[in-house]
Design a protein around this motif. Structure first.
Motif, short mmCIF file in Angstrom:
data_model
loop_
_atom_site.label_atom_id
_atom_site.label_comp_id
_atom_site.label_asym_id
_atom_site.label_seq_id
_atom_site.Cartn_x
_atom_site.Cartn_y
_atom_site.Cartn_z
N LEU A 89 0.84 -1.20 0.00
CA LEU A 89 0.00 0.00 0.00
C LEU A 89 0.88 1.26 0.00
O LEU A 89 1.09 1.88 1.04
N PRO A 90 1.39 1.65 -1.16
CA PRO A 90 2.24 2.84 -1.20
C PRO A 90 1.52 4.13 -0.83
O PRO A 90 2.16 5.13 -0.48
N ASP A 91 0.18 4.12 -0.87
CA ASP A 91 -0.60 5.30 -0.51
C ASP A 91 -1.00 5.30 0.97
O ASP A 91 -1.76 6.17 1.41
N SER A 92 -0.49 4.35 1.74
CA SER A 92 -0.82 4.29 3.17
C SER A 92 0.21 5.08 3.98
O SER A 92 1.28 5.41 3.48
N PRO A 93 -0.09 5.37 5.25
CA PRO A 93 0.88 6.08 6.09
C PRO A 93 2.17 5.29 6.30
O PRO A 93 3.22 5.87 6.55
N THR A 94 2.09 3.96 6.24
CA THR A 94 3.29 3.12 6.43
C THR A 94 3.41 2.14 5.27
O THR A 94 2.95 1.00 5.36
N PRO A 95 4.02 2.58 4.16
CA PRO A 95 4.22 1.66 3.04
C PRO A 95 5.13 0.50 3.41
O PRO A 95 5.83 0.55 4.43
N CYS A 96 5.13 -0.51 2.59
CA CYS A 96 5.79 -1.77 2.91
C CYS A 96 7.27 -1.60 3.23
O CYS A 96 7.78 -2.18 4.20
N GLU A 97 7.98 -0.80 2.44
CA GLU A 97 9.42 -0.64 2.68
C GLU A 97 9.70 0.04 4.01
O GLU A 97 10.72 -0.20 4.65
N GLN A 98 8.77 0.87 4.47
CA GLN A 98 8.93 1.51 5.77
C GLN A 98 8.70 0.51 6.90
O GLN A 98 9.39 0.54 7.92
#
Length: 350
Positions: A89-98
């Motif tokens: 979910l790159p549009d979320s507050p915490t994307p996967c890489e984070q």
């Protein structure tokens, strides 16, 4: 070969639980599972599994269950593989890489396995974590996990390959890590299908034929696959979107097999299967709109491919995503403000 490989699995949805169970069932891995939602039940009662592959298991827990990746490395734990099946979910507050940043910074030699939907999902990892071997895992499996009850309706079928990665100098090491993981995931009795993927991007385009058409439209209509087909969507919605994916893939240099379209149209016949995006909508969870629909659309725009059905699907899902994010209080709307400013204006070009 170590006595047991250390695997950190992030993403305890149905696919993740099946993967964790498979790794420990085979006996080659000790799995730590990050359970961000439902941690208390998973860590105390475990998972109830009803699987076409493994049978019925009343209560199963992996070697270790933790609530977040920070806890997974709190005592200096070192992992050979980081398997992530968390929603991308790159549009979320915490994307996967984070989410994975703490563990990847602490485990600089760990191999990352992205068992997720969508296209171009590896790019943020290549930029943020250069030098890590990053594997693509594409899964075709029918399974659900609702409140730690996992139902697996179809056998696990995965293709695993090496993402093209200019930050890796030793290509042979990347291939070795790929072969190693396949060897610990593949079941000797043939109950799962594990194939070496020599062209991960092509494989991802192929799966998008299903996901961009069926996963999305069932989520928008709140109908499972069979009910959506009964309502007449195969010819009116699914086939047109699939043909747009064929055209966009061709513009990207990938020719999809001619029979794939018909196979995907029939793949869920009679199963009354609920695709992952529909499950997420029903549970008020964010959906993978950007990696499944947004990224292919951006390629279509760059390459001059007309994709009106996919574009409409994208914008409708963006509206659903807005509703979900507001319910989750990720965004807030002040109803007293009459002047509207579009916070996502860059998407207007699609």
């Amino acid at each position: 070969m170590p006595s047991k490989y250390k695997v950190l699995l992030v993403g305890s949805g149905a696919l993740g639980v099946v993967a964790a169970y498979t790794l420990e069932y085979n006996g080659f891995a000790e799995v730590t599972v990050v359970v961000r939602s439902g941690y208390k039940k998973a860590s105390t009662e475990g998972y109830k599994i009803d699987s076409i592959q493994f049978g019925k298991i009343e209560s199963w827990k992996p070697s270790r269950v933790v609530p977040n990746v920070e806890e997974a490395i709190a005592n200096g734990e070192v992992y050979d593989y980081i398997f992530t099946s968390v929603k991308n979910l790159p549009d979320s507050p915490t994307p996967c890489e984070q989410i994975l940043e703490p563990v990847l910074k602490a485990n600089t030699k760990a191999t990352v396995i992205l068992c997720q939907n969508g296209l171009d999902i590896e790019k943020p990892f290549l930029e943020k974590f250069p030098g890590h071997v990053i594997l693509s895992c594409v899964s075709l499996i029918g399974c659900t996990n609702i409140d730690c009850v996992v139902n697996q309706m179809t056998p696990d079928n995965v293709q695993i390959g090496v993402f093209e990665n200019p930050t890796i100098k030793d290509k042979e090491e990347a291939e070795r890590k790929l072969d190693e993981f396949i060897s610990i995931y593949k079941m000797e009795n043939g109950k799962n299908v594990v194939k070496k993927d020599v062209n991960p991007r092509l494989t991802r385009w192929q799966k998008l034929v299903y996901n961009a058409a069926i996963n999305t439209s069932t989520a928008l209509t709140d109908l499972d696959c069979s009910r959506a087909a009964m309502a007449g969507c195969k010819e009116s919605i699914w086939r047109p979107i699939m043909r747009e994916i064929y055209a966009i893939a061709k513009s990207d240099g990938y020719i999809l097999p001619p029979d794939l379209e018909e196979n995907m149209l029939r793949i869920s016949d009679g199963l009354f299967y609920t695709p992952s995006m529909l499950v997420d909508v029903r549970l008020n969870r964010m959906v993978e709109v950007e990696v499944i629909v947004g990224n292919p659309l951006r390629i279509a725009q760059r390459n001059g491919v007309d994709a009106p059905h996919l574009s409409m699907t994208y914008h409708l899902l963006k509206m659903v995503q807005f509703r979900i994010m507001e319910k989750q209080k990720i965004i807030t709307v002040d109803d007293s403000v009459r002047e509207f400013k579009n916070p996502d204006a860059q998407d207007n070009v699609l």
